[in-house]
Design an enzyme around this catalytic site. Structure first.
Site, PDB file in Angstrom:
ATOM      1  N   HIS A 164       6.331   3.530   9.826  1.00 59.82           N
ATOM      2  CA  HIS A 164       5.775   3.799  11.607  1.00 59.82           C
ATOM      3  C   HIS A 164       6.738   3.392  13.046  1.00 59.82           C
ATOM      4  O   HIS A 164       7.309   3.044  11.827  1.00 59.82           O
ATOM      5  CB  HIS A 164       4.465   2.800  11.296  1.00 59.82           C
ATOM      6  CG  HIS A 164       3.594   2.314  12.463  1.00 59.82           C
ATOM      7  ND1 HIS A 164       2.769   3.680  13.177  1.00 59.82           N
ATOM      8  CD2 HIS A 164       3.304   1.407  12.654  1.00 59.82           C
ATOM      9  CE1 HIS A 164       2.509   3.206  14.207  1.00 59.82           C
ATOM     10  NE2 HIS A 164       2.733   1.674  13.975  1.00 59.82           N
ATOM     11  N   SER A 221       0.898  -0.980  -0.161  1.00 58.85           N
ATOM     12  CA  SER A 221       0.479   0.169   0.217  1.00 58.85           C
ATOM     13  C   SER A 221       1.009   1.555  -0.333  1.00 58.85           C
ATOM     14  O   SER A 221       0.629   2.105  -1.139  1.00 58.85           O
ATOM     15  CB  SER A 221      -0.808   0.109   0.446  1.00 58.85           C
ATOM     16  OG  SER A 221      -1.845   1.049   1.861  1.00 58.85           O
ATOM     17  N   GLN A 222       2.169   1.324   1.075  1.00 56.83           N
ATOM     18  CA  GLN A 222       2.171   1.998   1.181  1.00 56.83           C
ATOM     19  C   GLN A 222       3.808   2.209  -0.304  1.00 56.83           C
ATOM     20  O   GLN A 222       3.954   3.732  -0.471  1.00 56.83           O
ATOM     21  CB  GLN A 222       3.292   2.798   2.567  1.00 56.83           C
ATOM     22  CG  GLN A 222       2.162   3.407   3.667  1.00 56.83           C
ATOM     23  CD  GLN A 222       1.751   4.198   2.914  1.00 56.83           C
ATOM     24  OE1 GLN A 222       2.310   5.345   2.651  1.00 56.83           O
ATOM     25  NE2 GLN A 222       0.642   4.636   3.561  1.00 56.83           N
ATOM     26  N   ASP A 264      -1.001   6.656  16.447  1.00 60.61           N
ATOM     27  CA  ASP A 264      -1.733   5.699  15.333  1.00 60.61           C
ATOM     28  C   ASP A 264      -2.543   4.577  15.894  1.00 60.61           C
ATOM     29  O   ASP A 264      -3.070   4.105  15.418  1.00 60.61           O
ATOM     30  CB  ASP A 264      -0.858   4.860  14.884  1.00 60.61           C
ATOM     31  CG  ASP A 264      -0.617   4.889  13.186  1.00 60.61           C
ATOM     32  OD1 ASP A 264      -0.938   5.777  12.503  1.00 60.61           O
ATOM     33  OD2 ASP A 264      -0.241   3.536  12.802  1.00 60.61           O
ATOM     34  N   GLU A 271     -23.898   4.686   3.189  1.00 60.22           N
ATOM     35  CA  GLU A 271     -24.404   6.233   3.407  1.00 60.22           C
ATOM     36  C   GLU A 271     -22.583   7.147   4.664  1.00 60.22           C
ATOM     37  O   GLU A 271     -22.419   8.150   4.631  1.00 60.22           O
ATOM     38  CB  GLU A 271     -25.165   6.679   4.225  1.00 60.22           C
ATOM     39  CG  GLU A 271     -26.072   6.256   2.843  1.00 60.22           C
ATOM     40  CD  GLU A 271     -27.347   7.048   3.413  1.00 60.22           C
ATOM     41  OE1 GLU A 271     -27.462   8.276   3.396  1.00 60.22           O
ATOM     42  OE2 GLU A 271     -28.533   6.220   3.154  1.00 60.22           O
ATOM     43  N   GLU A 276     -27.816   2.610   5.108  1.00 60.84           N
ATOM     44  CA  GLU A 276     -27.908   3.229   6.488  1.00 60.84           C
ATOM     45  C   GLU A 276     -26.534   3.376   6.840  1.00 60.84           C
ATOM     46  O   GLU A 276     -26.490   4.263   7.752  1.00 60.84           O
ATOM     47  CB  GLU A 276     -29.506   3.167   6.847  1.00 60.84           C
ATOM     48  CG  GLU A 276     -30.977   3.142   6.209  1.00 60.84           C
ATOM     49  CD  GLU A 276     -30.812   4.798   5.111  1.00 60.84           C
ATOM     50  OE1 GLU A 276     -30.343   5.260   6.648  1.00 60.84           O
ATOM     51  OE2 GLU A 276     -31.412   5.252   5.110  1.00 60.84           O
ATOM     52  N   GLY A 280      -1.812   4.145   1.327  1.00 62.76           N
ATOM     53  CA  GLY A 280      -1.413   4.802   0.191  1.00 62.76           C
ATOM     54  C   GLY A 280      -1.713   5.207  -1.806  1.00 62.76           C
ATOM     55  O   GLY A 280      -1.093   5.447  -2.306  1.00 62.76           O
TER      56      GLY A 280
END
Length: 329
Positions: free
Chosen positions: A105, A24-25, A188, A228, A224, A131
């Site tokens: 991190h 991801s990063q 974090d 949303e 709901e 990321g």
């Protein structure tokens, strides 16, 4: 706050940045740095499924040990639970005096899973967003805000190097705050557990279950209580809590003020304080480290159970008809 004018990208000139990991990063850092004119190499295992993706992005890929040896700046972006193994077996020998070791991190350094040698700079650069957002906002000319921290300043320039790196990935466009490894790690973990992931996931699940148990259709309950939610979070992101409340109906705003505290009670707040205490004492870190050393059996069982809930099955069916949503997996 530090912005573009406070960071000097030329500090990375003539240096190679080794990105260890391409998840991801990793994919965002590597491509953003490359597009900022920085010399980048990606370190991956030969059998990693990410090797081809990195090459398709036009990046040079080496084995982890070779990449760590090539880079004067080495950024560890493999998952936290792999840091100790990857660092000790493949990265440590390539970290020479005068090099910079970066982290996305603070977990592994703060909890002594990784113990860098003397003579190297140790810092973190942590974008406050996933990321794909780091990459997308960079391409759009904006940037995700971030944090920097210095744990070891052997050169006397660790902060400046961290800021240059943050500028290279676009964080100084959004603003960068200086903190410590301790504060970044603890806040974090708390945010993830109490609000962003643990708290939000349980709130969505409980709301969905309440409506379905009362006889309402699962599809209505999904819209709901889950679908949303993005609309509300986007309003908070853009305008804060007051701006969100201004944008919703008066009925919804009144319900917010009068019913929200029935859900988030004093008991809930005390539970949050205990979650933070477990983080501060190191109990959570020890639990997570032990879970990984035991093979993640409990973790994998929970993952499978949560993927098999009714809200997940209903959501998968509904999202299949939403052409504008492109799943990442």
């Amino acid at each position: 706050m530090f912005y573009d004018d406070d960071a000097d990208l030329t500090l990375l000139d003539g240096k190679t940045v080794a990105i260890i990991g391409f998840g991801s990063q990793g994919h965002a850092h590597a491509q953003n740095l490359r597009d900022s004119g920085v010399d980048v190499v990606v370190g991956l295992r030969e059998d990693s499924s990410s090797v081809q993706a990195a090459r398709d992005a036009g990046l040079e890929v080496l084995g982890v040990a070779d990449a760590a040896s090539r880079g004067e700046i080495v950024m560890m972006l493999v998952p936290d639970e792999l840091h100790r193994q990857v660092y000790e077996q493949e990265v440590a020998d390539g970290i020479a005096p005068g090099n910079t070791l970066l982290f996305g991190h603070g977990f592994s350094v703060f909890y002594d899973e990784v113990r860098p040698p003397a003579g190297v700079d140790v810092a973190l650069v942590a974008p406050k967003g996933p990321g794909h957002l780091v990459r997308r906002q960079y391409l759009e000319g904006s940037g995700v805000p971030g944090l920097i921290a210095v744990d070891q300043d052997a050169s006397g320039h660790a902060k400046e190097i961290a800021l240059a790196y943050a500028k290279g990935i676009g964080c100084t466009r959004g603003g960068v705050i200086e903190t410590t490894f301790k504060d970044e790690t603890e806040t974090d973990l708390f945010g993830e557990q109490a609000v962003l992931c643990g708290g939000a996931s349980e709130l969505v699940q409980a709301g969905f279950d309440t409506l379905v148990e009362a006889g309402y259709s699962p599809e209505m309950a999904y819209f709901e209580c889950l679908h949303e939610l993005k609309l509300i979070v986007d309003l908070m992101y853009e305008k804060g809590l007051a701006g969100m409340r201004y944008s919703i109906s008066n009925t919804a705003e009144y319900g917010d003020y009068t019913r929200g505290k029935r859900v988030i009670t004093d008991e809930t707040r005390n539970a949050m304080r205990q979650i933070l205490a477990d983080i501060q004492s190191g109990d959570f870190a020890r639990e997570w480290i032990a879970e990984n050393r035991a093979g993640q059996e409990h973790f994998k069982r929970m993952r499978a159970e949560q993927a098999d809930t009714k809200v997940e099955h209903v959501g998968q069916e509904l999202r299949a008809h939403m052409d504008w949503i492109k799943p990442d997996f």
